[in-house]
Design a protein around this motif. Sequence first.
Motif, PDB file in Angstrom:
ATOM      1  N   LEU A   1      39.586  20.504  43.334  1.00  0.00           N
ATOM      2  CA  LEU A   1      39.589  19.960  42.026  1.00  0.00           C
ATOM      3  C   LEU A   1      40.139  20.363  40.919  1.00  0.00           C
ATOM      4  N   ARG A   2      40.468  21.715  41.073  1.00  0.00           N
ATOM      5  CA  ARG A   2      41.331  22.511  39.789  1.00  0.00           C
ATOM      6  C   ARG A   2      42.760  23.029  40.157  1.00  0.00           C
ATOM      7  N   TRP A   3      43.186  22.257  41.321  1.00  0.00           N
ATOM      8  CA  TRP A   3      44.567  22.592  41.849  1.00  0.00           C
ATOM      9  C   TRP A   3      45.616  22.799  40.722  1.00  0.00           C
ATOM     10  N   PRO A   4      46.475  23.919  40.719  1.00  0.00           N
ATOM     11  CA  PRO A   4      46.543  24.651  41.559  1.00  0.00           C
ATOM     12  C   PRO A   4      45.856  26.166  41.217  1.00  0.00           C
ATOM     13  N   LEU A   5      44.651  26.045  40.750  1.00  0.00           N
ATOM     14  CA  LEU A   5      43.930  27.377  40.602  1.00  0.00           C
ATOM     15  C   LEU A   5      43.290  27.634  41.935  1.00  0.00           C
ATOM     16  N   LYS A   6      42.974  28.958  42.010  1.00  0.00           N
ATOM     17  CA  LYS A   6      42.271  29.487  43.097  1.00  0.00           C
ATOM     18  C   LYS A   6      40.645  29.936  42.942  1.00  0.00           C
ATOM     19  N   TRP A   7      39.885  29.728  43.885  1.00  0.00           N
ATOM     20  CA  TRP A   7      38.653  30.109  43.473  1.00  0.00           C
ATOM     21  C   TRP A   7      38.328  31.507  43.877  1.00  0.00           C
ATOM     22  N   TYR A   8      39.034  32.167  44.512  1.00  0.00           N
ATOM     23  CA  TYR A   8      39.065  33.661  44.458  1.00  0.00           C
ATOM     24  C   TYR A   8      39.369  34.505  43.490  1.00  0.00           C
ATOM     25  N   ARG A   9      40.183  33.726  42.742  1.00  0.00           N
ATOM     26  CA  ARG A   9      40.754  34.651  41.353  1.00  0.00           C
ATOM     27  C   ARG A   9      39.313  34.441  40.418  1.00  0.00           C
ATOM     28  N   VAL A  10      38.999  33.222  40.390  1.00  0.00           N
ATOM     29  CA  VAL A  10      37.758  33.054  39.461  1.00  0.00           C
ATOM     30  C   VAL A  10      36.411  33.963  39.953  1.00  0.00           C
ATOM     31  N   GLU A  11      36.170  34.261  41.011  1.00  0.00           N
ATOM     32  CA  GLU A  11      35.242  35.084  41.354  1.00  0.00           C
ATOM     33  C   GLU A  11      35.546  36.439  41.257  1.00  0.00           C
ATOM     34  N   ARG A  12      36.738  36.739  41.512  1.00  0.00           N
ATOM     35  CA  ARG A  12      37.144  38.212  41.202  1.00  0.00           C
ATOM     36  C   ARG A  12      37.032  38.262  39.675  1.00  0.00           C
ATOM     37  N   ASN A  13      37.375  37.573  38.963  1.00  0.00           N
ATOM     38  CA  ASN A  13      37.396  37.635  37.302  1.00  0.00           C
ATOM     39  C   ASN A  13      35.840  38.025  36.954  1.00  0.00           C
ATOM     40  N   VAL A  14      35.181  36.992  37.486  1.00  0.00           N
ATOM     41  CA  VAL A  14      33.709  36.678  37.037  1.00  0.00           C
ATOM     42  C   VAL A  14      33.210  38.290  37.554  1.00  0.00           C
ATOM     43  N   ASN A  15      33.145  38.722  38.671  1.00  0.00           N
ATOM     44  CA  ASN A  15      32.687  39.875  39.252  1.00  0.00           C
ATOM     45  C   ASN A  15      33.160  40.851  38.248  1.00  0.00           C
ATOM     46  N   ASN A  16      34.264  41.193  38.254  1.00  0.00           N
ATOM     47  CA  ASN A  16      34.896  42.132  37.382  1.00  0.00           C
ATOM     48  C   ASN A  16      34.224  42.340  36.011  1.00  0.00           C
ATOM     49  N   LEU A  17      34.287  41.151  35.382  1.00  0.00           N
ATOM     50  CA  LEU A  17      33.295  41.409  33.872  1.00  0.00           C
ATOM     51  C   LEU A  17      32.001  41.595  34.206  1.00  0.00           C
ATOM     52  N   LEU A  18      31.517  40.946  35.054  1.00  0.00           N
ATOM     53  CA  LEU A  18      29.836  41.295  35.442  1.00  0.00           C
ATOM     54  C   LEU A  18      29.669  42.843  35.422  1.00  0.00           C
ATOM     55  N   ASN A  19      30.579  43.365  36.097  1.00  0.00           N
ATOM     56  CA  ASN A  19      30.388  44.725  36.383  1.00  0.00           C
ATOM     57  C   ASN A  19      30.855  45.789  35.667  1.00  0.00           C
ATOM     58  N   THR A  20      31.738  45.170  34.509  1.00  0.00           N
ATOM     59  CA  THR A  20      32.454  46.325  33.534  1.00  0.00           C
ATOM     60  C   THR A  20      31.990  46.180  32.213  1.00  0.00           C
ATOM     61  N   THR A  21      31.416  44.955  31.695  1.00  0.00           N
ATOM     62  CA  THR A  21      30.992  44.546  30.362  1.00  0.00           C
ATOM     63  C   THR A  21      29.806  43.837  30.262  1.00  0.00           C
ATOM     64  N   ASN A  22      29.272  43.685  29.120  1.00  0.00           N
ATOM     65  CA  ASN A  22      27.941  43.243  28.790  1.00  0.00           C
ATOM     66  C   ASN A  22      28.059  41.728  28.509  1.00  0.00           C
ATOM     67  N   ILE A  23      29.319  41.200  28.916  1.00  0.00           N
ATOM     68  CA  ILE A  23      29.634  39.637  28.599  1.00  0.00           C
ATOM     69  C   ILE A  23      28.674  38.798  29.571  1.00  0.00           C
ATOM     70  N   THR A  24      28.271  37.617  28.671  1.00  0.00           N
ATOM     71  CA  THR A  24      27.289  36.842  29.513  1.00  0.00           C
ATOM     72  C   THR A  24      27.829  35.300  29.934  1.00  0.00           C
ATOM     73  N   PHE A  25      27.403  34.868  30.966  1.00  0.00           N
ATOM     74  CA  PHE A  25      28.156  33.599  31.408  1.00  0.00           C
ATOM     75  C   PHE A  25      27.150  32.515  31.205  1.00  0.00           C
ATOM     76  N   SER A  26      27.789  31.271  31.171  1.00  0.00           N
ATOM     77  CA  SER A  26      27.245  29.935  31.400  1.00  0.00           C
ATOM     78  C   SER A  26      28.129  29.117  32.052  1.00  0.00           C
ATOM     79  N   VAL A  27      27.898  27.940  32.761  1.00  0.00           N
ATOM     80  CA  VAL A  27      28.773  27.095  33.444  1.00  0.00           C
ATOM     81  C   VAL A  27      28.784  25.829  32.848  1.00  0.00           C
ATOM     82  N   ASN A  28      29.820  25.057  32.521  1.00  0.00           N
ATOM     83  CA  ASN A  28      29.805  23.651  32.319  1.00  0.00           C
ATOM     84  C   ASN A  28      30.556  23.034  33.302  1.00  0.00           C
TER      85      ASN A  28
END
Length: 118
Positions: free
Chosen positions: A69-96
């Motif tokens: 649906l989001r070609w050429p983006l890759k899900w593994y990059r999204v997961e990696r970025n989200v997990n990295n931010l969750l583990n290293t910051t106090n950033i919160t997330f929501s989803v649209n």
Amino acid sequence: MHLILHLLVNVNLLKHLRDNHPDPSTIKIRYQTNGSVSPTDEVIDLLKIFQSVEFSLSIDGIGRRFDYLRWPLKWYRVERNVNNLLNTTNITFSVNATISPLNVFYFQEIDDWMVKTI
């Protein structure tokens, strides 16, 4: 004060807020992003001075469905970025997410991922 900023915002805007607002710790920042690009260390350091930071993820599927649906983006990059931010910051997330004929029967996958991850 609530600002909606794109993830690739010019770092100068964040610096301007830091340097010119009487109390940047009262500012709430909200980024709208597809999650495919991680903020730089400089941006993360700047974001720490604000009251709160929320990343609103614009995703319409997870895994291979996201890749399609989001070609050429890759899900593994999204997961990696989200997990990295969750583990290293106090950033919160929501989803649209937009429901379409391509994901209407798989929308629960997004919800399940959110509950498990965020």
